[in-house]
Design a protein around this motif. Structure first.
Motif, PDB file in Angstrom:
ATOM      1  N   VAL A 142      -1.706  -5.511  -2.048  1.00 41.87           N
ATOM      2  CA  VAL A 142      -0.294  -5.145  -1.912  1.00 41.87           C
ATOM      3  C   VAL A 142       0.220  -5.585  -0.546  1.00 41.87           C
ATOM      4  CG1 VAL A 142       1.381  -3.251  -1.871  1.00 41.87           C
ATOM      5  CG2 VAL A 142      -0.567  -3.160  -3.447  1.00 41.87           C
ATOM      6  N   GLU A 160       3.428  -5.137   2.029  1.00 47.00           N
ATOM      7  CA  GLU A 160       4.660  -4.434   2.351  1.00 47.00           C
ATOM      8  C   GLU A 160       5.448  -5.250   3.368  1.00 47.00           C
ATOM      9  OE1 GLU A 160       3.745  -0.648   4.129  1.00 47.00           O
ATOM     10  OE2 GLU A 160       2.680  -1.548   5.812  1.00 47.00           O
ATOM     11  N   PHE A 167       8.494  -1.963  -5.801  1.00 49.81           N
ATOM     12  CA  PHE A 167       7.272  -2.714  -6.022  1.00 49.81           C
ATOM     13  C   PHE A 167       7.568  -3.728  -7.120  1.00 49.81           C
ATOM     14  CE2 PHE A 167       5.577   1.262  -4.277  1.00 49.81           C
ATOM     15  CZ  PHE A 167       4.693   0.759  -3.320  1.00 49.81           C
ATOM     16  N   ILE A 179       1.002  -7.548  -5.621  1.00 53.22           N
ATOM     17  CA  ILE A 179       2.207  -6.719  -5.700  1.00 53.22           C
ATOM     18  C   ILE A 179       2.909  -6.746  -4.348  1.00 53.22           C
ATOM     19  CG2 ILE A 179       3.072  -4.358  -5.980  1.00 53.22           C
ATOM     20  CD1 ILE A 179       0.721  -3.849  -7.886  1.00 53.22           C
ATOM     21  N   LEU A 197       5.968  -5.012  -1.912  1.00 58.75           N
ATOM     22  CA  LEU A 197       6.913  -3.927  -1.667  1.00 58.75           C
ATOM     23  C   LEU A 197       7.988  -4.500  -0.753  1.00 58.75           C
ATOM     24  CD1 LEU A 197       7.854  -0.984  -1.813  1.00 58.75           C
ATOM     25  CD2 LEU A 197       6.420  -0.506   0.190  1.00 58.75           C
ATOM     26  N   GLN A 230       4.115   5.812  -0.456  1.00 57.91           N
ATOM     27  CA  GLN A 230       3.035   4.832  -0.599  1.00 57.91           C
ATOM     28  C   GLN A 230       1.822   5.250   0.218  1.00 57.91           C
ATOM     29  OE1 GLN A 230       2.758   0.061  -0.205  1.00 57.91           O
ATOM     30  NE2 GLN A 230       3.364   1.068   1.696  1.00 57.91           N
ATOM     31  N   ASN A 263      10.845  -6.225 -10.949  1.00 59.53           N
ATOM     32  CA  ASN A 263      10.735  -4.929 -10.284  1.00 59.53           C
ATOM     33  C   ASN A 263      10.193  -3.939 -11.318  1.00 59.53           C
ATOM     34  OD1 ASN A 263      12.686  -5.218  -7.630  1.00 59.53           O
ATOM     35  ND2 ASN A 263      13.410  -6.448  -9.338  1.00 59.53           N
ATOM     36  N   TYR A 299       8.577   4.397   3.783  1.00 57.51           N
ATOM     37  CA  TYR A 299       7.671   4.175   2.654  1.00 57.51           C
ATOM     38  C   TYR A 299       6.634   5.284   2.533  1.00 57.51           C
ATOM     39  CZ  TYR A 299       9.532  -0.577   3.347  1.00 57.51           C
ATOM     40  OH  TYR A 299      10.355  -1.670   3.521  1.00 57.51           O
TER      41      TYR A 299
END
Length: 330
Positions: A33, A35, A221, A83, A85, A45, A105, A42
């Motif tokens: 992931v 970000e 995400f 993924i 963010l 998360q 999304n 956030y």
């Protein structure tokens, strides 16, 4: 002898259990992931990571911070991450450029703008008209913070190109430093920087762009359509864990949330983190579930149109996949 056999039996059981646990840990599905920045904005998360919610779903999440929406999307498109963010507007930009594998999304994290208007001098009775004739240090052109900022200014009868001097050519990472060094009368900042400046007397929070711009999918995400299809079980587990974290943030106190996420903000005092979490909670910035609603999508595109950054609208159904979010919310 009987004692020895019984001891041996329990020792074998213990070894088997430890081996099984090790195997289960080894079998966790890895999810990369990225970000767009590290932010208390956030919080859910980080709660999901710290509370082990992802592990409960059989996932091992590897989180990395990639500065900037463009770089984050590049990492996603090149399979550097699974993924992303990032602001939902980035999925629109990529689609309008003709992506072969559309970015969708699938889970919303924040539902308002996360920035605050910070004035250099303390203002007891703030009015948006005070920005007229001032120098406003904004965010990057085309980014959601800047577009939301301009939307709010126009809402209050201020033309960003005529009524003030707008500075938006400073890199995101250097905006706070530029203001602290004397650039601008007002600045648009994320937390915890805004509260840190206020605590240190470098600036004063006078308004929230989040409460002014309304609900929109500010940060979501997202992943390639092919990933959502091929790794649907992984995506569902990820979304389930996120929903648990969202519920936790809504239910628990800001102090409890701050204590849990502090490892991600080692240089920030836990009391300050608590202040920021409470501020975001009170203005409804944290999404209560991962479902990205059509009304929010429409508001996002309206803001983009107002900023002159949307050549054409993109249908909600094309870039928003609510399958996983709705199942997680059941």
């Amino acid at each position: 002898m009987r004692w020895f056999k019984r001891s041996l039996f329990f020792s074998v059981i213990a070894v088997l259990l430890l081996s099984l646990a090790a195997c289960n840990k080894h079998e966790l599905e890895k999810v990369k992931v990225g970000e767009v920045t590290r932010s208390i904005f956030y919080a859910p998360q980080y709660v999901a990571l710290e509370k082990g919610f992802f592990e409960d779903e059989g996932l091992s999440v590897e989180l990395q911070t990639i500065a900037g929406g463009d770089k984050t999307m590049t990492a996603l498109l090149s399979d550097g991450i699974d993924i992303a963010l990032v602001g939902s507007e980035t999925s629109i930009y990529v689609t309008l450029q003709g992506a072969n594998d559309p970015i969708q999304n699938f889970a919303q994290l924040t539902q308002t703008d996360g920035t605050f208007l910070v004035a250099r001098d303390k203002i007891d009775n703030f009015s948006w008209d005070l920005l007229k004739g001032s120098t406003f240090l904004g965010q990057r052109k085309g980014g959601m913070p800047q577009m939301a900022g301009e939307f709010v200014l126009k809402k209050h009868g201020i033309d960003p190109t005529q009524d003030l001097t707008l500075i938006q050519n400073i890199d995101f990472a250097n905006i706070a430093t530029a203001f602290a060094s004397g650039t601008g009368d007002f600045v648009q900042l994320f937390e915890p920087t805004a509260s840190v400046f206020e605590k240190e007397g470098k600036g004063y929070i006078v308004a929230s762009f989040g409460t002014e711009s309304g609900h929109l999918p500010y940060t979501s995400f997202m992943a390639k359509s092919s990933y959502l299809k091929d790794e649907s079980k992984t995506v569902q587990g990820f979304t389930n864990a996120l929903k648990r974290a969202q519920d936790f943030v809504q239910k628990e106190s800001a102090a409890e949330v701050a204590k849990i996420i502090q490892p991600y903000f080692e240089n920030v005092d836990v009391d300050l983190i608590e202040t920021v979490v409470e501020r975001y909670k009170s203005q409804g910035s944290y999404a209560t579930d991962p479902i990205l609603e059509k009304g929010e999508w429409d508001n996002l595109q309206t803001i983009m149109e107002e900023a002159g950054e949307l050549p054409q609208r993109v249908d909600y159904e094309e870039l928003v996949n609510t399958t996983f979010a709705k199942k997680a919310a059941e």
